[in-house]
Motif scaffolding. Structure first.
Motif, PDB file in Angstrom:
ATOM      1  N   GLU A 173       5.375  -5.179 -15.090  1.00  0.00           N
ATOM      2  CA  GLU A 173       5.138  -6.613 -15.109  1.00  0.00           C
ATOM      3  C   GLU A 173       4.315  -6.985 -16.333  1.00  0.00           C
ATOM      4  OE1 GLU A 173       5.612  -4.952 -11.080  1.00  0.00           O
ATOM      5  OE2 GLU A 173       4.071  -4.650 -12.610  1.00  0.00           O
ATOM      6  N   LYS A 174       4.809  -7.938 -17.104  1.00  0.00           N
ATOM      7  CA  LYS A 174       4.138  -8.352 -18.324  1.00  0.00           C
ATOM      8  C   LYS A 174       3.175  -9.507 -18.054  1.00  0.00           C
ATOM      9  CE  LYS A 174       6.805  -5.326 -20.139  1.00  0.00           C
ATOM     10  NZ  LYS A 174       6.269  -3.953 -20.302  1.00  0.00           N
ATOM     11  N   GLN A 175       2.193  -9.651 -18.945  1.00  0.00           N
ATOM     12  CA  GLN A 175       1.211 -10.725 -18.850  1.00  0.00           C
ATOM     13  C   GLN A 175       1.502 -11.778 -19.914  1.00  0.00           C
ATOM     14  OE1 GLN A 175      -1.276 -10.633 -16.368  1.00  0.00           O
ATOM     15  NE2 GLN A 175       0.006  -8.910 -15.727  1.00  0.00           N
ATOM     16  N   PHE A 176       1.261 -13.041 -19.565  1.00  0.00           N
ATOM     17  CA  PHE A 176       1.612 -14.131 -20.467  1.00  0.00           C
ATOM     18  C   PHE A 176       0.504 -15.178 -20.571  1.00  0.00           C
ATOM     19  CE2 PHE A 176       5.604 -12.343 -19.109  1.00  0.00           C
ATOM     20  CZ  PHE A 176       6.374 -12.356 -20.255  1.00  0.00           C
ATOM     21  N   GLU A 177       0.492 -15.823 -21.744  1.00  0.00           N
ATOM     22  CA  GLU A 177      -0.261 -17.062 -21.913  1.00  0.00           C
ATOM     23  C   GLU A 177       0.730 -18.208 -21.781  1.00  0.00           C
ATOM     24  OE1 GLU A 177      -3.015 -19.556 -25.128  1.00  0.00           O
ATOM     25  OE2 GLU A 177      -2.312 -17.538 -25.614  1.00  0.00           O
ATOM     26  N   LEU A 178       0.366 -19.222 -21.034  1.00  0.00           N
ATOM     27  CA  LEU A 178       1.236 -20.369 -20.806  1.00  0.00           C
ATOM     28  C   LEU A 178       0.636 -21.614 -21.442  1.00  0.00           C
ATOM     29  CD1 LEU A 178       2.002 -19.868 -16.992  1.00  0.00           C
ATOM     30  CD2 LEU A 178       3.190 -18.872 -18.960  1.00  0.00           C
ATOM     31  N   VAL A 179       1.499 -22.434 -21.975  1.00  0.00           N
ATOM     32  CA  VAL A 179       1.087 -23.739 -22.498  1.00  0.00           C
ATOM     33  C   VAL A 179       1.911 -24.806 -21.806  1.00  0.00           C
ATOM     34  CG1 VAL A 179       0.954 -25.238 -24.514  1.00  0.00           C
ATOM     35  CG2 VAL A 179       0.391 -22.798 -24.737  1.00  0.00           C
ATOM     36  N   LEU A 180       1.232 -25.805 -21.266  1.00  0.00           N
ATOM     37  CA  LEU A 180       1.891 -26.946 -20.652  1.00  0.00           C
ATOM     38  C   LEU A 180       1.602 -28.169 -21.506  1.00  0.00           C
ATOM     39  CD1 LEU A 180       0.451 -25.122 -18.097  1.00  0.00           C
ATOM     40  CD2 LEU A 180       2.059 -26.567 -16.872  1.00  0.00           C
ATOM     41  N   ASP A 181       2.618 -28.638 -22.185  1.00  0.00           N
ATOM     42  CA  ASP A 181       2.473 -29.747 -23.123  1.00  0.00           C
ATOM     43  C   ASP A 181       3.296 -30.929 -22.625  1.00  0.00           C
ATOM     44  OD1 ASP A 181       2.063 -31.377 -25.292  1.00  0.00           O
ATOM     45  OD2 ASP A 181       3.225 -30.189 -26.706  1.00  0.00           O
ATOM     46  N   ASP A 182       2.632 -31.840 -21.928  1.00  0.00           N
ATOM     47  CA  ASP A 182       3.310 -32.998 -21.337  1.00  0.00           C
ATOM     48  C   ASP A 182       4.520 -32.568 -20.509  1.00  0.00           C
ATOM     49  OD1 ASP A 182       1.568 -34.939 -22.226  1.00  0.00           O
ATOM     50  OD2 ASP A 182       2.717 -35.418 -24.024  1.00  0.00           O
ATOM     51  N   VAL A 183       4.305 -31.584 -19.653  1.00  0.00           N
ATOM     52  CA  VAL A 183       5.371 -31.125 -18.762  1.00  0.00           C
ATOM     53  C   VAL A 183       5.576 -32.179 -17.669  1.00  0.00           C
ATOM     54  CG1 VAL A 183       6.089 -29.367 -17.117  1.00  0.00           C
ATOM     55  CG2 VAL A 183       4.906 -28.697 -19.218  1.00  0.00           C
ATOM     56  N   ARG A 184       6.757 -32.740 -17.635  1.00  0.00           N
ATOM     57  CA  ARG A 184       7.059 -33.809 -16.673  1.00  0.00           C
ATOM     58  C   ARG A 184       7.755 -33.208 -15.450  1.00  0.00           C
ATOM     59  NH1 ARG A 184       7.558 -39.443 -16.666  1.00  0.00           N
ATOM     60  NH2 ARG A 184       6.815 -39.463 -18.825  1.00  0.00           N
ATOM     61  N   LEU A 185       7.194 -33.492 -14.291  1.00  0.00           N
ATOM     62  CA  LEU A 185       7.726 -32.970 -13.037  1.00  0.00           C
ATOM     63  C   LEU A 185       7.974 -34.114 -12.062  1.00  0.00           C
ATOM     64  CD1 LEU A 185       5.161 -30.056 -12.530  1.00  0.00           C
ATOM     65  CD2 LEU A 185       7.466 -29.842 -13.471  1.00  0.00           C
ATOM     66  N   GLU A 226       0.822  -1.210   0.000  1.00  0.00           N
ATOM     67  CA  GLU A 226       0.000   0.000   0.000  1.00  0.00           C
ATOM     68  C   GLU A 226       0.856   1.261   0.000  1.00  0.00           C
ATOM     69  OE1 GLU A 226      -3.136   2.495   2.780  1.00  0.00           O
ATOM     70  OE2 GLU A 226      -2.670   0.423   3.339  1.00  0.00           O
ATOM     71  N   GLU A 227       1.896   1.283   0.824  1.00  0.00           N
ATOM     72  CA  GLU A 227       2.713   2.489   0.922  1.00  0.00           C
ATOM     73  C   GLU A 227       3.542   2.722  -0.339  1.00  0.00           C
ATOM     74  OE1 GLU A 227       2.517   4.912   3.063  1.00  0.00           O
ATOM     75  OE2 GLU A 227       0.891   3.785   3.997  1.00  0.00           O
ATOM     76  N   LEU A 228       4.034   1.656  -0.951  1.00  0.00           N
ATOM     77  CA  LEU A 228       4.743   1.834  -2.221  1.00  0.00           C
ATOM     78  C   LEU A 228       3.776   2.335  -3.293  1.00  0.00           C
ATOM     79  CD1 LEU A 228       7.073  -1.306  -2.307  1.00  0.00           C
ATOM     80  CD2 LEU A 228       7.703   1.065  -1.805  1.00  0.00           C
ATOM     81  N   GLY A 229       2.555   1.813  -3.284  1.00  0.00           N
ATOM     82  CA  GLY A 229       1.553   2.295  -4.232  1.00  0.00           C
ATOM     83  C   GLY A 229       1.179   3.742  -3.991  1.00  0.00           C
ATOM     84  N   ALA A 230       1.074   4.129  -2.722  1.00  0.00           N
ATOM     85  CA  ALA A 230       0.736   5.510  -2.394  1.00  0.00           C
ATOM     86  C   ALA A 230       1.832   6.471  -2.829  1.00  0.00           C
ATOM     87  CB  ALA A 230       0.488   5.643  -0.898  1.00  0.00           C
ATOM     88  N   ALA A 231       3.056   5.956  -2.957  1.00  0.00           N
ATOM     89  CA  ALA A 231       4.173   6.770  -3.455  1.00  0.00           C
ATOM     90  C   ALA A 231       4.245   6.753  -4.973  1.00  0.00           C
ATOM     91  CB  ALA A 231       5.491   6.263  -2.867  1.00  0.00           C
ATOM     92  N   GLY A 232       3.376   5.964  -5.610  1.00  0.00           N
ATOM     93  CA  GLY A 232       3.339   5.925  -7.072  1.00  0.00           C
ATOM     94  C   GLY A 232       4.195   4.853  -7.699  1.00  0.00           C
ATOM     95  N   CYS A 233       4.754   3.937  -6.887  1.00  0.00           N
ATOM     96  CA  CYS A 233       5.638   2.913  -7.446  1.00  0.00           C
ATOM     97  C   CYS A 233       5.333   1.532  -6.846  1.00  0.00           C
ATOM     98  CB  CYS A 233       7.102   3.282  -7.218  1.00  0.00           C
ATOM     99  SG  CYS A 233       7.489   3.778  -5.511  1.00  0.00           S
ATOM    100  N   PRO A 234       4.143   0.990  -7.130  1.00  0.00           N
ATOM    101  CA  PRO A 234       3.766  -0.305  -6.555  1.00  0.00           C
ATOM    102  C   PRO A 234       4.561  -1.449  -7.167  1.00  0.00           C
ATOM    103  CG  PRO A 234       2.163   0.355  -8.206  1.00  0.00           C
ATOM    104  CD  PRO A 234       3.112   1.513  -8.045  1.00  0.00           C
ATOM    105  N   LEU A 235       4.708  -2.527  -6.388  1.00  0.00           N
ATOM    106  CA  LEU A 235       5.389  -3.734  -6.852  1.00  0.00           C
ATOM    107  C   LEU A 235       4.357  -4.858  -6.948  1.00  0.00           C
ATOM    108  CD1 LEU A 235       8.670  -3.587  -4.714  1.00  0.00           C
ATOM    109  CD2 LEU A 235       8.424  -3.028  -7.152  1.00  0.00           C
ATOM    110  N   LEU A 236       3.858  -5.089  -8.150  1.00  0.00           N
ATOM    111  CA  LEU A 236       2.812  -6.095  -8.349  1.00  0.00           C
ATOM    112  C   LEU A 236       3.266  -7.483  -7.930  1.00  0.00           C
ATOM    113  CD1 LEU A 236       0.016  -6.925  -9.427  1.00  0.00           C
ATOM    114  CD2 LEU A 236       1.057  -7.125 -11.701  1.00  0.00           C
ATOM    115  N   MET A 237       4.553  -7.801  -8.115  1.00  0.00           N
ATOM    116  CA  MET A 237       5.025  -9.143  -7.788  1.00  0.00           C
ATOM    117  C   MET A 237       4.966  -9.441  -6.290  1.00  0.00           C
ATOM    118  SD  MET A 237       5.487 -10.802 -10.515  1.00  0.00           S
ATOM    119  CE  MET A 237       6.406 -12.265  -9.991  1.00  0.00           C
ATOM    120  N   LEU A 238       4.752  -8.411  -5.455  1.00  0.00           N
ATOM    121  CA  LEU A 238       4.527  -8.664  -4.038  1.00  0.00           C
ATOM    122  C   LEU A 238       3.249  -9.463  -3.832  1.00  0.00           C
ATOM    123  CD1 LEU A 238       5.450  -5.344  -2.172  1.00  0.00           C
ATOM    124  CD2 LEU A 238       6.563  -7.549  -1.957  1.00  0.00           C
ATOM    125  N   VAL A 239       2.264  -9.209  -4.685  1.00  0.00           N
ATOM    126  CA  VAL A 239       1.006  -9.949  -4.589  1.00  0.00           C
ATOM    127  C   VAL A 239       1.237 -11.421  -4.887  1.00  0.00           C
ATOM    128  CG1 VAL A 239      -1.346 -10.149  -5.482  1.00  0.00           C
ATOM    129  CG2 VAL A 239      -0.270  -7.892  -5.315  1.00  0.00           C
TER     130      VAL A 239
END
Length: 387
Positions: A208-220, A74-87
């Motif tokens: 922060e950029k937005q992406f489409e992801l494809v998982l094609d037989d991803v082995r874990l 909240e405070e970083l956002g109130a200063a005009g420089c939020p960090l979305l990756m904190l979410v």
């Protein structure tokens, strides 16, 4: 604030506000224009211990909760420089791993998430599921010979995949007893074979950029599964409640920044005999915005308190209401701020016009306001479902 925040929380708020002031909106705007990331701010916030305030001390965190992390955002956002990756990274992924991960997963991930040296994205949204998480079609099946997991599916609007070492993917496994699919969480490394990403072009000014992801037989490997295979929704909502609380913090920071810019202008701008802020047509709408912000902040504090105290059910309702109220306050306040400045509100000099689009995000993501109203109507009010 002293009535609902401890002295330590107030000190944290003041310290983060000072950090945000050193960077500000100009830094954020420059980073976006150059197509870069807020790495400098992220690194300094990490050095000061702000990124992992919610994570356990034994794994390098601050030992606090979502209440403290919401203060940071909240405070970083109130200063005009939020960090979305904190979410995403410490709030969702860090919380889920801290609560449900194996000891090895905690040792592997939490110290890096806490000190900012590692990031993790979160993948739940799908093109054909939208707000209906029960329609998620990303599936995970076991290889009977090796015990590995094999994932297939697609995700959309996933933030920061390019800067995250891994993505916490929400998939579904088949219940051996019922044959029904149930949600499970998997840590998928960015460079895993079969795991690909494509950027989504957005009309949104954000590092922060937005992406489409494809998982094609991803082995874990078997240990890529986070927590208990049978925990299902419990583990999922352990991440979604903090996500909503942090989205509220993101929106409130944005609203406070916009209101601050509008107030500066309204106090100084003089066209007739007095500053424009003396006129009720300007003053009253800004006062209403301030009231909306303060009310939303109270609900956010309630939600964070309930979550940090272990009341997942109570936190669910409060987190949804906080996100709804903060999203509405952000959209209304940004709009009123732009209107207060008139033509100047659309100039690059004042930095408000780009926030019109950004404010809408708080209404749409990570869950739409309509779905929140659905939740409140049947969970809080006991009304029958329409779907």
């Amino acid at each position: 604030m002293s009535l609902i925040e401890t002295e330590e929380q107030q000190a944290l708020r003041a310290a983060v506000a000072a950090l945000g002031k050193r960077y500000g909106r100009e830094y954020f705007t420059r980073v976006v224009a150059e197509g870069k990331h807020t790495d400098d701010l992220w690194a300094e916030a990490a050095k000061l211990g702000y990124l992992g305030v919610n994570l356990p001390e034994e794994h390098g965190g601050g030992g606090g909760g979502i209440a403290e992390l919401a203060i940071v955002l909240e405070e970083l956002g109130a200063a005009g420089c939020p960090l979305l990756m904190l979410v995403v990274s410490p709030a969702i992924c860090g919380t889920v791993i801290a609560r449900f991960g194996t000891e090895e997963q905690k040792r592997q991930w939490l110290p890096g998430l806490a000190d900012g040296s590692r990031k993790m994205a979160f993948g739940i949204t799908e093109p054909d599921a939208g707000s209906n998480s029960h329609r998620i079609t990303t599936t995970a099946r076991r290889d009977p010979e090796t015990g590995d997991w094999i994932l297939n599916g697609r995700k959309v609007f996933i933030s920061g995949v390019d800067i995250a070492e891994a993505t916490l993917i929400v998939g579904r496994t088949e219940d051996a007893k019922t044959g029904k699919l149930k949600p499970c969480l998997f840590i998928v490394p960015r460079e895993a074979p079969g795991f690909s990403r494509s950027p989504i072009e957005m009309e949104l000014a954000a590092p922060e950029k937005q992406f489409e992801l494809v998982l094609d037989d991803v082995r874990l490997p078997a240990d890529a599964l986070v927590g208990d295979e049978d925990a299902g929704l419990l583990q999922l909502f352990a991440g979604l409640n903090p996500e909503r609380i942090m989205t509220a913090a993101f929106a409130l920071g944005m609203a406070r920044y916009a209101l601050g810019r509008a107030l500066e202008y309204a106090r100084d701008r003089q066209v007739w005999k007095v500053p424009v802020g003396a006129h009720q047509a300007i003053a009253h709408p800004l006062a209403q915005c301030h009231i909306d912000i303060e009310l939303a902040r109270l609900m956010m504090h309630k939600a964070a308190h309930l979550y940090d105290s272990g009341d997942d059910m109570g936190a669910g309702a409060a987190a949804n209401m906080a996100k709804y109220a903060a999203g509405e306050a952000a959209v209304k306040t940004v709009d009123q701020a732009v209107h207060t400045l008139g033509g100047n509100g659309l100039t690059a000099e004042y930095g408000l016009a780009s926030m019109i689009t950004a404010a809408r995000v708080a209404r749409i993501a990570p869950v739409s306001r309509e779905m929140i109203l659905n939740f409140v109507s049947h969970q809080s009010l006991g009304l029958p479902k329409s779907y």
